[in-house]
Scaffold this motif. Structure first.
Motif, mmCIF file in Angstrom:
data_model
loop_
_atom_site.group_PDB
_atom_site.id
_atom_site.type_symbol
_atom_site.label_atom_id
_atom_site.label_comp_id
_atom_site.label_asym_id
_atom_site.label_seq_id
_atom_site.Cartn_x
_atom_site.Cartn_y
_atom_site.Cartn_z
ATOM 1 N N HIS A 1 8.815 1.910 0.933
ATOM 2 C CA HIS A 1 7.894 1.774 -0.161
ATOM 3 C C HIS A 1 7.734 2.966 -0.961
ATOM 4 C CE1 HIS A 1 6.846 -2.317 1.254
ATOM 5 N NE2 HIS A 1 6.562 -1.635 2.422
ATOM 6 N N ALA A 2 8.847 3.953 -1.126
ATOM 7 C CA ALA A 2 8.961 5.118 -1.715
ATOM 8 C C ALA A 2 7.891 6.036 -0.973
ATOM 9 C CB ALA A 2 8.251 5.182 -3.058
ATOM 10 N N GLY A 3 8.283 5.975 0.483
ATOM 11 C CA GLY A 3 7.049 6.806 1.232
ATOM 12 C C GLY A 3 7.327 8.270 1.196
ATOM 13 N N ALA A 4 8.657 8.661 1.035
ATOM 14 C CA ALA A 4 8.681 10.196 0.993
ATOM 15 C C ALA A 4 7.821 10.668 -0.178
ATOM 16 C CB ALA A 4 9.987 10.575 0.592
ATOM 17 N N SER A 5 7.662 10.230 -1.239
ATOM 18 C CA SER A 5 7.091 10.484 -2.542
ATOM 19 C C SER A 5 5.696 10.396 -2.436
ATOM 20 C CB SER A 5 7.527 9.703 -3.754
ATOM 21 O OG SER A 5 8.951 9.991 -3.866
ATOM 22 N N ARG A 6 5.293 9.240 -1.662
ATOM 23 C CA ARG A 6 4.103 8.914 -1.551
ATOM 24 C C ARG A 6 3.394 9.907 -0.477
ATOM 25 N NH1 ARG A 6 4.755 4.357 0.480
ATOM 26 N NH2 ARG A 6 4.700 4.914 2.594
ATOM 27 N N GLU B 1 3.341 9.114 -9.077
ATOM 28 C CA GLU B 1 3.792 8.571 -10.344
ATOM 29 C C GLU B 1 5.297 7.936 -9.811
ATOM 30 O OE1 GLU B 1 3.138 10.897 -13.698
ATOM 31 O OE2 GLU B 1 1.326 10.149 -14.070
ATOM 32 N N GLU B 2 5.812 8.753 -9.328
ATOM 33 C CA GLU B 2 7.388 8.332 -8.995
ATOM 34 C C GLU B 2 7.095 7.261 -7.917
ATOM 35 O OE1 GLU B 2 10.398 11.514 -8.255
ATOM 36 O OE2 GLU B 2 9.852 11.149 -6.187
ATOM 37 N N ALA B 3 6.258 7.601 -6.962
ATOM 38 C CA ALA B 3 6.108 6.286 -5.814
ATOM 39 C C ALA B 3 5.774 5.163 -6.496
ATOM 40 C CB ALA B 3 5.082 6.866 -4.837
ATOM 41 N N LEU C 1 -0.920 1.321 -1.972
ATOM 42 C CA LEU C 1 -1.218 2.516 -1.616
ATOM 43 C C LEU C 1 -0.731 3.634 -2.491
ATOM 44 C CD1 LEU C 1 -2.961 3.416 1.049
ATOM 45 C CD2 LEU C 1 -1.007 3.682 2.057
ATOM 46 N N ASN C 2 0.198 3.186 -2.979
ATOM 47 C CA ASN C 2 0.825 4.277 -3.933
ATOM 48 C C ASN C 2 0.068 4.492 -4.994
ATOM 49 O OD1 ASN C 2 3.254 4.561 -2.530
ATOM 50 N ND2 ASN C 2 4.664 3.115 -3.596
#
Length: 278
Positions: free
Chosen positions: A181-186, A212-214, A223-224
Motif C-alpha cells: 500500500h505504498a509502504g516505502a513512501s508512507r 501525498e504520494e502514498a 493509514l496513508n
C-alpha cells in the motif's frame, strides 16, 4: 451428448451381443477408450508438489493479508510457511512472506525493545530473500524497515543506520512504489514528520510530499491519509488537515477492518483538537 461412460457401455454391449468370443476384446477396448478419454487420477508427482506449494503459499498469504492485523492468524501463517519451507528451498516467496508476517506480528505501538525479536526474525528472512535475489524490492523493503527499527532501538547514535534504511526504502519507491500500500513512501513520510527539526531527517514539507504520494498510490489505505493529515496539522496547515481527517471519516464508513476503525477514531480526536465539529 452421450457421456464417456455411456459410450463404453454401448461398446461392451454391442460386442457381447455379437459373440461371446468378443467379450475379452470388448473389455480391452473399453479400457483403452477409458485410458485415452479420462485424465489420469494419479497426477505426476512433480505436478502434485507444485500444486501443494501454490496452495500452501495462497493460504498463508491470505492469513497475512487480512483487513487488520490478527496475531493468531499471523502465527498460523508462520507455522504453515516454516513447516513447508524446507520442502521448497528455492522458492523465494517462503522467506518473503515470513519476513512480512514477522514484521506485522510486532506491535508498533509497544516498546521497540520488547518487540525487537520479531523485527530480527523478519530481518533474517529478508536477508534470505536478498541472498536469493539481491535486486528483489520486497526484500529491500523489509530490510529497510528493520534498519529503521534498529535505529529507533539504538537511539541518537544510530544516524548512519537511519541513512541506510532511508536508502533502502528510496530504492523500493523507484522499483516497486505500490508495494505494501505504498509502504516505502508512507514510512519515509512518517520518518520525516516525526524526526526532530534539528536532525537531518526532520522535514515536514518532504513528509507531506511523500504522504501525498502514498495516498495517490493507495487511496483506499486509511493509514496513508492519516499520516498525511497529521503532517499537515504539524505544519500548521489547519484547513488541509481538516480536509484529510474528514476524508478519512467518509472513506472509513465503507471500509472493513480494524485499521479503518482505528484511523477514523484518531481522525475524530484530531478534528476535536482543531475545534472542528464532526
Amino acid at each position: 451428448m452421450k457421456s464417456i461412460k455411456d459410450k463404453i457401455h454401448q461398446t461392451c454391449k454391442a460386442l457381447r451381443d455379437r459373440t461371446p468370443a468378443c467379450l475379452g476384446l470388448g473389455v480391452l477396448l473399453a479400457i483403452l477408450i477409458l485410458s485415452l478419454a479420462v485424465p489420469s487420477l494419479a497426477a505426476n508427482p512433480s505436478e502434485r508438489k507444485l500444486s501443494q506449494k501454490e496452495a500452501v503459499l495462497r493460504e498463508a498469504k491470505g492469513l497475512i493479508d487480512r483487513n487488520h492485523t490478527n496475531p493468531t492468524k499471523l502465527r498460523e501463517a508462520i507455522s504453515i510457511l516454516e513447516g513447508y519451507k524446507p520442502q521448497f528451498p528455492n522458492e523465494i516467496r517462503f522467506p518473503l512472506y515470513l519476513a512480512e508476517a514477522y514484521n506485522r506480528l510486532a506491535d508498533p505501538s509497544a516498546d521497540v525493545s520488547r518487540e525487537f525479536p520479531y523485527y530480527e526474525k523478519s530481518e533474517a528472512y529478508a536477508q534470505q530473500v536478498l541472498a536469493m535475489d539481491p535486486t528483489r524490492p520486497e526484500g529491500r523493503y523489509w530490510h529497510g524497515l528493520f534498519l529503521l527499527k534498529k535505529a529507533q532501538k539504538r537511539g541518537i547514535s544510530a544516524f548512519f543506520v537511519v541513512k541506510e534504511g532511508i536508502r533502502e526504502l528510496e530504492k523500493v519507491r523507484v522499483d516497486l512504489p505500490a508495494y505494501d500500500h505504498a509502504g516505502a513512501s508512507r514510512v519515509l513520510g512518517l520518518l520525516y514528520c516525526l524526526a526532530p527539526g534539528w536532525t537531518p531527517f526532520g522535514n515536514l514539507d518532504k513528509s507531506i510530499e511523500l504522504e501525498e504520494e502514498a495516498t495517490r498510490l493507495a487511496p483506499g489505505y486509511a493509514l496513508n491519509r492519516l499520516y498525511l493529515a497529521n503532517a499537515y496539522k504539524k505544519r500548521g496547515d489547519k484547513a488541509a488537515a481538516i480536509r484529510e481527517y474528514q476524508a478519512i471519516l467518509t472513506a472509513s464508513a465503507k471500509m472493513p477492518g480494524k485499521q479503518a476503525v482505528d484511523c477514523s477514531d484518531q481522525a475524530r480526536t484530531m478534528l476535536r483538537s482543531l475545534d472542528n465539529p464532526i
